[in-house]
Scaffold this motif. Sequence first.
Motif, PDB file in Angstrom:
ATOM      1  N   ALA A  63      54.624  41.197  47.357  1.00 23.43           N
ATOM      2  CA  ALA A  63      53.456  41.954  46.932  1.00 23.43           C
ATOM      3  C   ALA A  63      53.658  42.480  45.511  1.00 23.43           C
ATOM      4  O   ALA A  63      54.788  42.599  45.019  1.00 23.43           O
ATOM      5  N   SER A  64      52.557  42.809  44.855  1.00 26.14           N
ATOM      6  CA  SER A  64      52.626  43.280  43.470  1.00 26.14           C
ATOM      7  C   SER A  64      53.328  44.624  43.342  1.00 26.14           C
ATOM      8  O   SER A  64      53.759  44.994  42.253  1.00 26.14           O
ATOM      9  N   GLU A  65      53.462  45.358  44.427  1.00 29.56           N
ATOM     10  CA  GLU A  65      54.099  46.680  44.378  1.00 29.56           C
ATOM     11  C   GLU A  65      55.579  46.609  44.017  1.00 29.56           C
ATOM     12  O   GLU A  65      56.159  47.600  43.591  1.00 29.56           O
ATOM     13  N   VAL A  66      56.201  45.435  44.166  1.00 29.67           N
ATOM     14  CA  VAL A  66      57.608  45.317  43.798  1.00 29.67           C
ATOM     15  C   VAL A  66      57.799  45.399  42.282  1.00 29.67           C
ATOM     16  O   VAL A  66      58.919  45.608  41.818  1.00 29.67           O
ATOM     17  N   LEU A  67      56.733  45.255  41.524  1.00 30.44           N
ATOM     18  CA  LEU A  67      56.826  45.316  40.064  1.00 30.44           C
ATOM     19  C   LEU A  67      56.790  46.742  39.532  1.00 30.44           C
ATOM     20  O   LEU A  67      56.939  46.949  38.331  1.00 30.44           O
ATOM     21  N   ILE A  69      55.664  49.898  37.869  1.00 28.22           N
ATOM     22  CA  ILE A  69      54.563  50.275  36.984  1.00 28.22           C
ATOM     23  C   ILE A  69      53.818  49.062  36.456  1.00 28.22           C
ATOM     24  O   ILE A  69      52.726  49.196  35.908  1.00 28.22           O
ATOM     25  N   GLY A  70      54.349  47.866  36.645  1.00 25.51           N
ATOM     26  CA  GLY A  70      53.676  46.650  36.201  1.00 25.51           C
ATOM     27  C   GLY A  70      52.794  46.026  37.268  1.00 25.51           C
ATOM     28  O   GLY A  70      52.338  44.899  37.100  1.00 25.51           O
ATOM     29  N   LYS A  71      52.510  46.755  38.339  1.00 28.48           N
ATOM     30  CA  LYS A  71      51.738  46.158  39.429  1.00 28.48           C
ATOM     31  C   LYS A  71      50.288  45.897  39.055  1.00 28.48           C
ATOM     32  O   LYS A  71      49.634  45.055  39.651  1.00 28.48           O
ATOM     33  N   ASP A  72      49.769  46.576  38.034  1.00 26.22           N
ATOM     34  CA  ASP A  72      48.378  46.379  37.617  1.00 26.22           C
ATOM     35  C   ASP A  72      48.239  45.469  36.400  1.00 26.22           C
ATOM     36  O   ASP A  72      47.135  45.234  35.932  1.00 26.22           O
ATOM     37  N   VAL A 122      59.037  35.783  35.824  1.00 20.50           N
ATOM     38  CA  VAL A 122      59.038  35.988  37.274  1.00 20.50           C
ATOM     39  C   VAL A 122      57.929  36.954  37.669  1.00 20.50           C
ATOM     40  O   VAL A 122      57.229  36.744  38.669  1.00 20.50           O
ATOM     41  N   ALA A 123      57.714  37.997  36.866  1.00 15.64           N
ATOM     42  CA  ALA A 123      56.619  38.938  37.137  1.00 15.64           C
ATOM     43  C   ALA A 123      55.272  38.235  37.012  1.00 15.64           C
ATOM     44  O   ALA A 123      54.348  38.489  37.806  1.00 15.64           O
ATOM     45  N   ALA A 124      55.134  37.332  36.047  1.00 14.98           N
ATOM     46  CA  ALA A 124      53.882  36.576  35.907  1.00 14.98           C
ATOM     47  C   ALA A 124      53.665  35.673  37.113  1.00 14.98           C
ATOM     48  O   ALA A 124      52.538  35.533  37.604  1.00 14.98           O
TER      49      ALA A 124
END
Length: 132
Positions: A63-67, A69-72, A122-124
């Motif tokens: 899920a994006s929450e693992v990023l 502050i970059g989740k948005d 990886v975040a992308a």
Amino acid sequence: MVRAIILLGLLASASAFTAPAGLGLRPSARPAVCKSSVMMSGYSPVPSPEGQKETYWETKAPASEVLGIGKDVTSEQFLLASVLAVLIGAFSLSQAVPLKPDPNPLFIAGSFMLPYSWALHVAAWIQKNNGK
């Protein structure tokens, strides 16, 4: 003479790692762990389930929450930052690798962008698989 000095230095450094003669390795008068302070504080080395976020996932990407502050941040923004970081890192590394007597510190600092570009890509990938 030089060998005797080296031998004395080795003996002196080895004696720094031994216990003193009057002190045993495990004195029986002193416990290894002070249980009263640990039990009174309520601390547990095992984390409680309600305070933890789930890090296991069954899908292709987490899920994006693992990023954090970059989740948005969108995947395109992460990709652009990754490409920019790899270009800066590759140029800096190409300038810093021919070792010179006085290297430019900016090129050395810029070469640290290469691992950072990997993390950005990886975040992308995570954001792209999550539809962001």
